[in-house]
Each structure stands twice: as C-alpha cells, then as structure tokens.
Design a protein around this motif. Structure first.
Motif, PDB file in Angstrom:
ATOM      1  N   LEU A 174       0.976  -1.107  -0.178  1.00 18.39           N
ATOM      2  CA  LEU A 174       0.115   0.580   0.245  1.00 18.39           C
ATOM      3  C   LEU A 174       0.695   1.201   0.003  1.00 18.39           C
ATOM      4  CD1 LEU A 174      -2.373  -1.191   2.663  1.00 18.39           C
ATOM      5  CD2 LEU A 174      -2.959  -0.596   0.286  1.00 18.39           C
ATOM      6  N   GLN A 175       1.925   1.530   0.998  1.00 15.35           N
ATOM      7  CA  GLN A 175       2.725   2.323   0.860  1.00 15.35           C
ATOM      8  C   GLN A 175       2.945   2.651  -0.872  1.00 15.35           C
ATOM      9  OE1 GLN A 175       5.888   2.411   3.679  1.00 15.35           O
ATOM     10  NE2 GLN A 175       7.465   3.779   2.883  1.00 15.35           N
ATOM     11  N   GLN A 176       3.761   1.789  -1.647  1.00 15.46           N
ATOM     12  CA  GLN A 176       4.474   1.797  -2.669  1.00 15.46           C
ATOM     13  C   GLN A 176       3.159   1.901  -3.857  1.00 15.46           C
ATOM     14  OE1 GLN A 176       7.778   2.132  -3.380  1.00 15.46           O
ATOM     15  NE2 GLN A 176       7.370   1.471  -0.774  1.00 15.46           N
ATOM     16  N   ALA A 177       1.764   1.910  -3.392  1.00 18.73           N
ATOM     17  CA  ALA A 177       1.137   2.737  -4.170  1.00 18.73           C
ATOM     18  C   ALA A 177       1.122   3.706  -3.996  1.00 18.73           C
ATOM     19  CB  ALA A 177      -0.437   1.647  -3.841  1.00 18.73           C
ATOM     20  N   PHE A 178       0.650   4.137  -2.691  1.00 16.94           N
ATOM     21  CA  PHE A 178       0.439   5.683  -2.253  1.00 16.94           C
ATOM     22  C   PHE A 178       1.898   6.208  -3.057  1.00 16.94           C
ATOM     23  CE2 PHE A 178       0.757   8.811   0.908  1.00 16.94           C
ATOM     24  CZ  PHE A 178      -0.589   9.511   0.597  1.00 16.94           C
ATOM     25  N   CYS A 179       2.831   6.154  -3.067  1.00 15.48           N
ATOM     26  CA  CYS A 179       4.724   6.828  -3.253  1.00 15.48           C
ATOM     27  C   CYS A 179       4.741   6.907  -4.470  1.00 15.48           C
ATOM     28  CB  CYS A 179       5.281   6.419  -2.731  1.00 15.48           C
ATOM     29  SG  CYS A 179       5.167   6.640  -0.554  1.00 15.48           S
ATOM     30  N   GLN A 180       4.720   5.390  -4.927  1.00 17.20           N
ATOM     31  CA  GLN A 180       4.622   6.216  -7.214  1.00 17.20           C
ATOM     32  C   GLN A 180       3.951   5.996  -8.307  1.00 17.20           C
ATOM     33  OE1 GLN A 180       8.465   4.878  -7.464  1.00 17.20           O
ATOM     34  NE2 GLN A 180       8.899   4.723  -5.004  1.00 17.20           N
ATOM     35  N   PHE A 181       2.891   6.901  -7.931  1.00 20.61           N
ATOM     36  CA  PHE A 181       1.724   6.425  -8.578  1.00 20.61           C
ATOM     37  C   PHE A 181       1.141   7.695  -8.391  1.00 20.61           C
ATOM     38  CE2 PHE A 181       2.622   2.256  -8.520  1.00 20.61           C
ATOM     39  CZ  PHE A 181       3.168   1.262  -9.561  1.00 20.61           C
ATOM     40  N   GLY A 182       1.258   8.899  -9.628  1.00 17.91           N
ATOM     41  CA  GLY A 182       0.709   9.696  -9.485  1.00 17.91           C
ATOM     42  C   GLY A 182       1.475  10.921  -8.268  1.00 17.91           C
ATOM     43  N   ALA A 183       1.716  11.693  -9.506  1.00 20.08           N
ATOM     44  CA  ALA A 183       2.790  13.087  -8.936  1.00 20.08           C
ATOM     45  C   ALA A 183       2.692  13.333  -8.374  1.00 20.08           C
ATOM     46  CB  ALA A 183       2.367  14.721  -9.996  1.00 20.08           C
ATOM     47  N   PRO A 184       4.471  13.763  -7.106  1.00 15.37           N
ATOM     48  CA  PRO A 184       4.753  13.943  -6.155  1.00 15.37           C
ATOM     49  C   PRO A 184       4.149  15.532  -6.036  1.00 15.37           C
ATOM     50  CG  PRO A 184       6.907  13.869  -7.426  1.00 15.37           C
ATOM     51  CD  PRO A 184       5.489  13.296  -8.245  1.00 15.37           C
ATOM     52  N   ASN A 185       4.077  16.148  -6.550  1.00 20.21           N
ATOM     53  CA  ASN A 185       3.100  17.433  -5.874  1.00 20.21           C
ATOM     54  C   ASN A 185       2.146  17.261  -6.556  1.00 20.21           C
ATOM     55  OD1 ASN A 185       3.533  17.013  -8.749  1.00 20.21           O
ATOM     56  ND2 ASN A 185       4.319  19.686  -8.816  1.00 20.21           N
ATOM     57  N   GLY A 186       1.299  16.511  -6.886  1.00 21.96           N
ATOM     58  CA  GLY A 186      -0.173  16.741  -6.522  1.00 21.96           C
ATOM     59  C   GLY A 186      -0.702  16.158  -5.465  1.00 21.96           C
ATOM     60  N   HIS A 187      -1.695  15.540  -5.696  1.00 22.05           N
ATOM     61  CA  HIS A 187      -3.438  15.602  -4.801  1.00 22.05           C
ATOM     62  C   HIS A 187      -4.329  13.869  -5.142  1.00 22.05           C
ATOM     63  CE1 HIS A 187      -7.296  16.150  -2.004  1.00 22.05           C
ATOM     64  NE2 HIS A 187      -5.939  15.396  -1.365  1.00 22.05           N
ATOM     65  N   VAL A 188      -2.813  12.871  -4.341  1.00 18.44           N
ATOM     66  CA  VAL A 188      -3.203  11.643  -4.443  1.00 18.44           C
ATOM     67  C   VAL A 188      -3.530  11.191  -2.729  1.00 18.44           C
ATOM     68  CG1 VAL A 188      -2.506   9.337  -4.289  1.00 18.44           C
ATOM     69  CG2 VAL A 188      -1.409  11.272  -5.726  1.00 18.44           C
ATOM     70  N   THR A 189      -4.948  10.241  -2.810  1.00 18.73           N
ATOM     71  CA  THR A 189      -5.750   9.292  -1.940  1.00 18.73           C
ATOM     72  C   THR A 189      -5.958   7.739  -2.228  1.00 18.73           C
ATOM     73  OG1 THR A 189      -7.931  10.292  -2.411  1.00 18.73           O
ATOM     74  CG2 THR A 189      -7.081  11.948  -1.542  1.00 18.73           C
ATOM     75  N   ILE A 190      -6.380   7.742  -0.910  1.00 16.02           N
ATOM     76  CA  ILE A 190      -5.937   5.806  -1.111  1.00 16.02           C
ATOM     77  C   ILE A 190      -7.365   5.623  -0.036  1.00 16.02           C
ATOM     78  CG2 ILE A 190      -5.656   3.668   0.227  1.00 16.02           C
ATOM     79  CD1 ILE A 190      -2.817   4.258  -1.135  1.00 16.02           C
ATOM     80  N   ASP A 191      -8.935   5.013  -0.464  1.00 16.16           N
ATOM     81  CA  ASP A 191      -9.973   4.454   0.742  1.00 16.16           C
ATOM     82  C   ASP A 191      -9.563   3.314   1.023  1.00 16.16           C
ATOM     83  OD1 ASP A 191     -12.688   5.350   1.625  1.00 16.16           O
ATOM     84  OD2 ASP A 191     -12.910   3.887   0.289  1.00 16.16           O
ATOM     85  N   LEU A 192      -9.241   2.910   1.507  1.00 18.96           N
ATOM     86  CA  LEU A 192      -8.445   1.858   2.025  1.00 18.96           C
ATOM     87  C   LEU A 192      -9.466   1.406   3.803  1.00 18.96           C
ATOM     88  CD1 LEU A 192      -6.368  -0.144   3.248  1.00 18.96           C
ATOM     89  CD2 LEU A 192      -4.967   0.745   4.365  1.00 18.96           C
ATOM     90  N   THR A 193      -9.473  -0.094   3.784  1.00 19.66           N
ATOM     91  CA  THR A 193     -10.608  -1.052   4.450  1.00 19.66           C
ATOM     92  C   THR A 193      -9.602  -1.932   4.447  1.00 19.66           C
ATOM     93  OG1 THR A 193     -12.405  -0.565   3.701  1.00 19.66           O
ATOM     94  CG2 THR A 193     -12.753  -2.050   5.067  1.00 19.66           C
ATOM     95  N   VAL A 194      -9.301  -2.487   5.959  1.00 21.11           N
ATOM     96  CA  VAL A 194      -8.478  -3.573   6.292  1.00 21.11           C
ATOM     97  C   VAL A 194      -8.886  -4.551   7.546  1.00 21.11           C
ATOM     98  CG1 VAL A 194      -6.360  -4.698   6.665  1.00 21.11           C
ATOM     99  CG2 VAL A 194      -6.940  -2.270   6.065  1.00 21.11           C
ATOM    100  N   SER A 195      -9.778  -5.598   6.651  1.00 22.29           N
ATOM    101  CA  SER A 195      -9.933  -6.692   7.864  1.00 22.29           C
ATOM    102  C   SER A 195      -8.905  -7.819   8.464  1.00 22.29           C
ATOM    103  CB  SER A 195     -11.547  -7.277   7.161  1.00 22.29           C
ATOM    104  OG  SER A 195     -11.862  -8.852   8.344  1.00 22.29           O
TER     105      SER A 195
END
Length: 202
Positions: A174-195
């Motif tokens: 999940l960390q790599q999905a958050f960091c490696q995709f999308g511009a570093p100066n862009g707005h990136v969000t993740i909606d996450l559910t873990v069970s």
C-alpha cells in the motif's frame, strides 16, 4: 507537502473499548515522528509516508492480535491543496514523475522485496484516486500492474482492488501504491479498509 491519514478502528466485540485503547498504544513509538490527534470518531496521523504506513501497520497488527474481528477504515491523502505544508511531512520517498511507469513499478517491487513479517493476516481493499492534471487511468493501471506482481494481490473488485497476506507485505505494498503513482506534487488519496479475524473466513 501535507500527508496523513484519518483512521478508525472497529472491533466487533463487546470489549471494543479495550481493543481500541490498547491498539492505540502501538502508535507510541511513532509519536516523535508523527503528529497524532485522537477524538471520538477517528485518529489523525500526519507525517511522511515512510513513517505513516509502518505506524498504520503496527496499529492494525496490535488490534488483530487480540483475536477479535476488527476492521480498520482509513482515508490517506498527500498533497491536498486545501492543507498547508507541514515540515513533519518532508520525504524523499515519492516518485520522480519523469521516470516511466515501468521503472517506478520496478522500484516499488524492489522496495517490497524483503518486507517485515508480522504473523497477522490482513485482508484489504482499497481505491487509489489521483486528482489534478495528467492521465489518471495510465497511472492507475500502472499501479494495478504493480499490485498483480506484488505477492499480495487477491483480485480486482468493482471500484477497488483486494490485497491479502501478512500485514507486513500488505501495508508495504500500500505504501508503494501511495508513493510511486501520481505526481509527487499532486493530490493523491487512498480509501482503505483492512479486516482481521473475520468469521467469514473460518
């Protein structure tokens, strides 16, 4: 940059109060690297992704270790234009937008090659949202291709992707999905559910 998460724990047990309070203690080792604020609805965690995701992992693992069915709900965001820059969020872990997606996928795979193993299973589903200019679907499909090679990919679902495995590799992915995709100066969000410990899996 501003980066952080609003996270809530939902234990499916009469003893939910003790599960939540004991799980929040797992954040104590991270408090000097994150800004953490808890209220009656959620806990705000502000800081760089390389600290934020291990802290979320530890919170989840502590809750999962109770053996109770627990769900972690989280909204993660970086680069929100409505938030002021915060020095605590300084990071060098975000992707170089000039790198091709294939190179970023390989960098992400290398980063998760030797993840921490926790002994607790995590069943997660999440959606990645890239806001602003650019080819959003190119980045999202690149992320999905990475996920399929990550070792934690379970399946694609409507509007989200499911990951399954030890909590260490799942949160590292999940960390790599958050960091490696999308511009570093862009707005990136993740909606996450873990069970964890769902009776549906027994």
């Amino acid at each position: 940059m501003f980066a952080g998460a609003q996270v809530s724990l939902y234990p499916m047990t009469d003893g939910f109060v003790s599960v939540i309070l004991s799980s929040l203690k797992a954040l104590d080792p991270w408090r000097d690297q994150l800004r953490i604020e808890t209220d009656d609805i959620s806990t705000l965690m502000v800081g760089p992704p390389e600290v934020l995701f291990p802290a979320l992992r530890d919170l989840f693992v502590q809750a999962a270790g109770t053996g109770e069915h627990v769900v972690l709900r989280c909204t993660l965001s970086r680069g929100c234009p409505g938030e002021p820059d915060d020095p605590i969020c300084q990071t060098s872990s975000l992707a170089n937008p000039d790198e091709p997606i294939a190179a970023r996928q390989q960098k992400a795979l290398m980063a998760i090659a030797d993840p921490v193993e926790t002994g607790e299973r995590a069943d997660a589903q999440f959606s990645l949202y890239l806001m602003g200019a650019g080819d959003h679907m190119l980045e999202i499909m690149g992320c999905i291709d990475f996920l399929k090679q990550s070792g934690t990919f379970d399946r694609s679902k409507n509007f989200c992707t499911r990951l399954t495995g030890d909590a260490g590799p799942v949160f590292a992915t999940l960390q790599q999905a958050f960091c490696q995709f999308g511009a570093p100066n862009g707005h990136v969000t993740i909606d996450l559910t873990v069970s964890a410990n769902s009776p549906s899996l027994r």
